[in-house]
Design a protein around this motif. Structure first.
Motif, PDB file in Angstrom:
ATOM      1  N   GLU A 211       1.147  -1.233   0.411  1.00 39.57           N
ATOM      2  CA  GLU A 211       0.157   0.035  -0.257  1.00 39.57           C
ATOM      3  C   GLU A 211       0.868   1.020  -0.181  1.00 39.57           C
ATOM      4  OE1 GLU A 211      -4.194   0.819   2.246  1.00 39.57           O
ATOM      5  OE2 GLU A 211      -2.586   1.184   3.849  1.00 39.57           O
ATOM      6  N   LEU A 213       0.948   5.836  -0.398  1.00 43.44           N
ATOM      7  CA  LEU A 213       0.135   7.177   0.005  1.00 43.44           C
ATOM      8  C   LEU A 213       0.782   7.698  -1.885  1.00 43.44           C
ATOM      9  CD1 LEU A 213       1.853   8.471   3.116  1.00 43.44           C
ATOM     10  CD2 LEU A 213      -1.061   7.844   2.734  1.00 43.44           C
ATOM     11  N   GLY A 243      -6.894   1.296  -3.140  1.00 41.54           N
ATOM     12  CA  GLY A 243      -7.204   1.560  -1.836  1.00 41.54           C
ATOM     13  C   GLY A 243      -7.970   2.096  -1.029  1.00 41.54           C
ATOM     14  N   THR A 248      -4.970   6.356  -0.408  1.00 42.98           N
ATOM     15  CA  THR A 248      -3.574   5.862  -0.560  1.00 42.98           C
ATOM     16  C   THR A 248      -4.662   4.511  -1.934  1.00 42.98           C
ATOM     17  OG1 THR A 248      -5.477   3.708   0.742  1.00 42.98           O
ATOM     18  CG2 THR A 248      -3.663   4.689   1.755  1.00 42.98           C
ATOM     19  N   ARG A 250      -2.905   0.359  -3.750  1.00 47.02           N
ATOM     20  CA  ARG A 250      -1.895  -0.362  -3.969  1.00 47.02           C
ATOM     21  C   ARG A 250      -1.823  -1.025  -5.494  1.00 47.02           C
ATOM     22  NH1 ARG A 250      -1.109  -3.902   0.494  1.00 47.02           N
ATOM     23  NH2 ARG A 250      -3.357  -2.904   1.303  1.00 47.02           N
TER      24      ARG A 250
END
Length: 346
Positions: A211, A213, A243, A248, A250
């Motif tokens: 994950e 940001l 996310g 977020t 992924r």
């Protein structure tokens, strides 16, 4: 160009100007016409060399001309600057900047890009191989024009990953830094296989579905959005996920997986979506029959340990059980080699 030593003018001492001295009764300097014209021509030659038209009422033409002429010279300095903590670089530090982020997350700020600072070249190079985050940040509203296929204006910062990773950046005098070169220009998001479990420099990370940001990896998030492989977290499989839907996202998770080329309208592996998982299937020959493995003794020839049946499935078109010497045994997992997979993060 020199002082007017050859002109016997009033008030000159060895050609140099002097002030009037009333006590001694000596006059101040009088500038001779030939010298004044010479000085004017010297200055005008600089302005004309810059391709500008001299204007009597303009008082900044010499400065503008010098800036323009200097911009045509090499923007690269021979200076080497070593940095081991967050720092704002000065324009005069243009050149090679060696950065260590071994002890803490580090941000290196580039000087502001303006017509006054002119064109400058910085080569920013990471020297440590720690996991600390190292960011090269543009000043204010300046932008670094990389991955413009994703964002036309580029991005406000970039990240250096791994010892030896470097970018050569050149300012344009109008608020932009343009990449002239970098350690690894492999396209963003590309998957590669390594023969080392250590992360190599150049902007790569493990292909582990971690994950991230969106604020720290804005170019990678833009890539995910435009990839056609972005899904909700619960349905991401081997693609990108959105996310938490706000902050977020992924990356793809492919550890322990086999990679298959997407069908893309060939109609052999139909109804597949890029990045989707598929259950294992038995392998048959071109005629629809199982591979020619007639007994346990033949298993080693196709890379299978005869003492274990890992990766074997039993095929039988008959209604009764077949014995191990039957031709109905096929492999679903051949012998293979596991290499670490990496993904280009920047």
């Amino acid at each position: 160009m020199d002082y007017p030593k050859s002109v016997p003018s009033v008030g000159l001492v060895d050609g140099r100007f002097v002030d009037e001295n009333p006590v001694a009764g000596t006059p101040g300097s009088l500038i001779p016409a030939v010298w004044g014209n010479s000085v004017t021509e010297e200055l005008l030659s600089v302005i004309k060399a810059a391709g500008m038209t001299p204007a009597e009422g303009a008082n900044n033409q010499l400065l503008s001309a010098l800036q323009k002429l200097l911009s045509l010279a090499s923007p690269m300095s021979s200076r080497v600057t070593e940095v081991s903590t967050s720092k704002v670089l000065a324009p005069e530090e243009a050149g090679l900047v060696l950065i260590s982020a071994s002890t803490a997350d580090t941000t290196i700020n580039l000087p502001a890009v303006s017509t006054l600072s002119g064109i400058r070249d910085f080569i920013v190079r990471r020297v440590d191989n720690s996991s600390k985050r190292l960011v090269v940040q543009a000043s204010g509203n300046d932008r670094i024009r990389f991955h413009t296929h994703l964002s036309a204006n580029g991005y406000p910062f970039l990240a250096l990953i791994g010892a030896g990773d470097w970018w050569h950046l050149r300012s344009d005098g109008t608020g932009n830094w343009w990449p002239v070169g970098r350690f690894d220009a492999t396209p963003l998001g590309r998957i590669v296989f390594e023969t080392s479990t250590a992360a190599n420099p150049g902007g790569y990370g493990a292909l582990d579905g971690r994950e991230m940001l969106r604020s720290e990896w804005p170019w990678l998030w833009d890539h995910a959005v435009q990839s056609g492989m972005l899904r909700a977290e619960a349905a991401r499989a081997g693609g990108w996920s959105s996310g938490d839907g706000v902050k977020t996202f992924r990356g793809p998770e492919v550890r322990g997986e086999f990679i298959r080329v997407l069908d893309e309208q060939r109609n052999i592996d139909t109804a597949r979506v890029a990045g989707s998982w598929q259950s294992g299937t038995n392998i048959t020959g071109d005629n629809g029959n199982a591979p020619a493995v007639q007994g346990i003794g033949d298993l080693a020839t196709v890379g299978v340990d005869p003492t274990s049946f890992v990766g074997l499935s039993y095929w039988s078109a008959a209604a009764f059980a077949e014995n191990l010497v039957s031709g109905y045994w096929g492999m679903t997992r051949p012998r293979n080699v596991a290499y670490p997979a990496r993904i280009k993060l920047i």
